[in-house]
Scaffold this motif. Structure first.
Motif, mmCIF file in Angstrom:
data_model
loop_
_atom_site.group_PDB
_atom_site.id
_atom_site.type_symbol
_atom_site.label_atom_id
_atom_site.label_comp_id
_atom_site.label_asym_id
_atom_site.label_seq_id
_atom_site.Cartn_x
_atom_site.Cartn_y
_atom_site.Cartn_z
ATOM 1 N N ARG A 1 56.136 26.685 21.142
ATOM 2 C CA ARG A 1 55.673 25.343 21.478
ATOM 3 C C ARG A 1 54.625 25.390 22.582
ATOM 4 N NH1 ARG A 1 58.879 20.224 24.089
ATOM 5 N NH2 ARG A 1 58.538 18.778 22.366
ATOM 6 N N LEU A 2 54.874 26.212 23.601
ATOM 7 C CA LEU A 2 53.891 26.365 24.665
ATOM 8 C C LEU A 2 52.578 26.918 24.115
ATOM 9 C CD1 LEU A 2 56.109 27.823 27.538
ATOM 10 C CD2 LEU A 2 54.980 25.593 27.518
ATOM 11 N N ASP A 3 52.672 27.879 23.208
ATOM 12 C CA ASP A 3 51.470 28.454 22.612
ATOM 13 C C ASP A 3 50.698 27.395 21.826
ATOM 14 O OD1 ASP A 3 49.848 30.873 21.655
ATOM 15 O OD2 ASP A 3 50.512 29.993 19.753
ATOM 16 N N GLU A 4 51.401 26.569 21.071
ATOM 17 C CA GLU A 4 50.746 25.524 20.284
ATOM 18 C C GLU A 4 50.017 24.529 21.194
ATOM 19 O OE1 GLU A 4 53.860 23.832 18.003
ATOM 20 O OE2 GLU A 4 54.072 25.582 16.659
ATOM 21 N N ARG A 5 50.661 24.145 22.292
ATOM 22 C CA ARG A 5 50.039 23.186 23.208
ATOM 23 C C ARG A 5 48.818 23.794 23.898
ATOM 24 N NH1 ARG A 5 55.093 19.795 25.948
ATOM 25 N NH2 ARG A 5 55.678 18.738 23.989
ATOM 26 N N HIS A 6 48.932 25.065 24.242
ATOM 27 C CA HIS A 6 47.803 25.752 24.860
ATOM 28 C C HIS A 6 46.633 25.828 23.897
ATOM 29 C CE1 HIS A 6 45.768 29.746 25.675
ATOM 30 N NE2 HIS A 6 45.418 29.005 26.689
ATOM 31 N N ARG A 7 46.885 26.207 22.655
ATOM 32 C CA ARG A 7 45.826 26.316 21.659
ATOM 33 C C ARG A 7 45.198 24.957 21.363
ATOM 34 N NH1 ARG A 7 45.717 30.496 17.874
ATOM 35 N NH2 ARG A 7 44.151 29.230 16.816
ATOM 36 N N THR A 8 46.017 23.929 21.270
ATOM 37 C CA THR A 8 45.494 22.587 20.986
ATOM 38 C C THR A 8 44.562 22.129 22.093
ATOM 39 O OG1 THR A 8 47.464 21.969 19.721
ATOM 40 C CG2 THR A 8 46.128 20.179 20.612
ATOM 41 N N ALA A 9 44.956 22.357 23.352
ATOM 42 C CA ALA A 9 44.111 21.959 24.481
ATOM 43 C C ALA A 9 42.806 22.750 24.492
ATOM 44 C CB ALA A 9 44.865 22.167 25.795
ATOM 45 N N ALA A 10 42.882 24.047 24.213
ATOM 46 C CA ALA A 10 41.689 24.890 24.205
ATOM 47 C C ALA A 10 40.735 24.476 23.090
ATOM 48 C CB ALA A 10 42.086 26.358 24.056
ATOM 49 N N GLU A 11 41.281 24.191 21.922
ATOM 50 C CA GLU A 11 40.435 23.802 20.790
ATOM 51 C C GLU A 11 39.766 22.456 21.036
ATOM 52 O OE1 GLU A 11 43.176 23.995 17.580
ATOM 53 O OE2 GLU A 11 43.151 26.196 17.486
ATOM 54 N N GLU B 1 34.505 19.654 22.715
ATOM 55 C CA GLU B 1 33.790 18.780 23.631
ATOM 56 C C GLU B 1 32.721 19.517 24.441
ATOM 57 O OE1 GLU B 1 36.924 17.158 25.978
ATOM 58 O OE2 GLU B 1 37.719 15.898 24.353
ATOM 59 N N ALA B 2 32.697 20.837 24.352
ATOM 60 C CA ALA B 2 31.761 21.639 25.142
ATOM 61 C C ALA B 2 30.385 21.689 24.487
ATOM 62 C CB ALA B 2 32.304 23.058 25.312
ATOM 63 N N ALA B 3 29.380 21.973 25.312
ATOM 64 C CA ALA B 3 28.036 22.168 24.774
ATOM 65 C C ALA B 3 28.017 23.437 23.922
ATOM 66 C CB ALA B 3 27.028 22.293 25.922
ATOM 67 N N ALA C 1 40.776 27.935 29.796
ATOM 68 C CA ALA C 1 42.012 27.751 29.049
ATOM 69 C C ALA C 1 43.004 28.872 29.337
ATOM 70 C CB ALA C 1 41.716 27.681 27.555
ATOM 71 N N TYR C 2 42.510 30.097 29.384
ATOM 72 C CA TYR C 2 43.393 31.238 29.605
ATOM 73 C C TYR C 2 44.066 31.158 30.972
ATOM 74 C CZ TYR C 2 45.208 35.979 29.668
ATOM 75 O OH TYR C 2 46.053 37.061 29.732
ATOM 76 N N PHE C 3 43.276 30.912 32.014
ATOM 77 C CA PHE C 3 43.845 30.938 33.357
ATOM 78 C C PHE C 3 44.578 29.652 33.705
ATOM 79 C CE2 PHE C 3 40.509 34.241 33.670
ATOM 80 C CZ PHE C 3 41.373 35.305 33.883
ATOM 81 N N THR C 4 44.238 28.557 33.047
ATOM 82 C CA THR C 4 45.044 27.355 33.206
ATOM 83 C C THR C 4 46.442 27.610 32.676
ATOM 84 O OG1 THR C 4 43.149 25.858 33.074
ATOM 85 C CG2 THR C 4 45.299 24.936 32.543
ATOM 86 N N TYR D 1 44.910 34.079 18.346
ATOM 87 C CA TYR D 1 44.017 33.676 19.440
ATOM 88 C C TYR D 1 42.731 34.496 19.407
ATOM 89 C CZ TYR D 1 42.908 31.668 23.992
ATOM 90 O OH TYR D 1 42.327 30.952 25.017
ATOM 91 N N THR D 2 42.860 35.769 19.091
ATOM 92 C CA THR D 2 41.681 36.631 18.983
ATOM 93 C C THR D 2 40.767 36.163 17.859
ATOM 94 O OG1 THR D 2 42.985 38.518 19.777
ATOM 95 C CG2 THR D 2 40.892 39.014 18.726
ATOM 96 N N ASP D 3 41.350 35.810 16.725
ATOM 97 C CA ASP D 3 40.559 35.307 15.595
ATOM 98 C C ASP D 3 39.830 34.023 15.978
ATOM 99 O OD1 ASP D 3 41.391 37.406 14.013
ATOM 100 O OD2 ASP D 3 43.001 36.266 13.044
ATOM 101 N N TRP D 4 40.522 33.143 16.702
ATOM 102 C CA TRP D 4 39.905 31.881 17.144
ATOM 103 C C TRP D 4 38.712 32.153 18.062
ATOM 104 C CZ3 TRP D 4 40.218 29.859 22.327
ATOM 105 C CH2 TRP D 4 39.627 28.603 22.468
#
Length: 215
Positions: A66-76, A81-83, A96-99, A131-134
């Motif tokens: 669940r933590l992994d899913e939330r982390h990935r969702t926030a990163a994606e 939204e990034a340039a 995302a990684y260090f957060t 995560y590496t594939d992403w």
């Protein structure tokens, strides 16, 4: 158990149980989380908890996923939204990684509690590969490398990120320094043809870094 609790769907019940389990871990640590303590805290019978998770390792693994899913969702979301530049993309990944490393202490605690568990080891390999594939897919438009070579660079970047995170946890680096270092490594390793300093210096902050969130 209240009558209202019986009206939850199976998925809603699972989410409720995971919410309660995370509360226990945050307040008392992983040692205090068992199927029995979860049932008592959630106000349900033990068979309900056993039906959802089977064993204590099964419960901890569900929390970890669940933590992994939330982390990935926030990163994606941050990446969307990034340039569209290599510097911004690399910075989103670094933030995302260090957060995750600083704002999700439960991540390491759950991992430590499941050390040596074969299912946990398999899950960690699966999550790391995903995560590496992403990362590789997001960086490919800016890279002059083949997809295979780029993915290998991402593997190396994540290895470096783990080492930098250890320095961060020991107080030998700030979050800002860690983000900058990893961003430089990513941009410098993907074969963009642009100078690292130029790419990173021009990167905007797509969302607040861990250091601001810790203030």
């Amino acid at each position: 158990m209240t009558a209202a609790s019986t009206r939850l769907s199976k998925q809603a019940r699972r989410e409720q149980l995971l919410d309660t389990a995370m509360t226990i871990v945050r307040a008392q640590g992983t040692d205090s989380l068992t199927l029995l303590t979860l049932a008592e805290a959630a106000g349900v019978s033990r068979p309900i908890v056993y039906d959802h998770f089977g064993t204590r390792p099964g419960l901890l693994l569900a929390l970890y996923r669940r933590l992994d899913e939330r982390h990935r969702t926030a990163a994606e979301q941050a990446l969307r939204e990034a340039a569209p530049t290599p510097g911004d993309t690399a910075r989103v990944m670094s933030v995302a990684y260090f957060t995750c490393a600083t704002d999700m202490p439960e991540w390491n605690a759950i991992s430590a509690a499941l050390k040596g568990n074969p299912e946990m080891e398999a899950a960690e390999h699966e999550m790391l590969a995903g995560y590496t594939d992403w990362m590789a897919a997001a960086l490919l438009p800016y890279s002059g490398l083949t997809p295979e070579a780029l993915r290998l660079r991402c593997v190396g970047a994540l290895g470096a990120a783990e080492t930098i995170a250890a320095e961060l946890n020991r107080g030998r680096a700030t979050v800002a320094d860690a983000v900058t270092a990893l961003t430089d490594l990513i941009v410098g390793g993907i074969g963009t043809g642009a100078g690292v300093g130029q790419s990173v210096a021009g990167a905007s902050r797509p969302y607040s870094t861990g250091e601001s969130r810790r203030d």
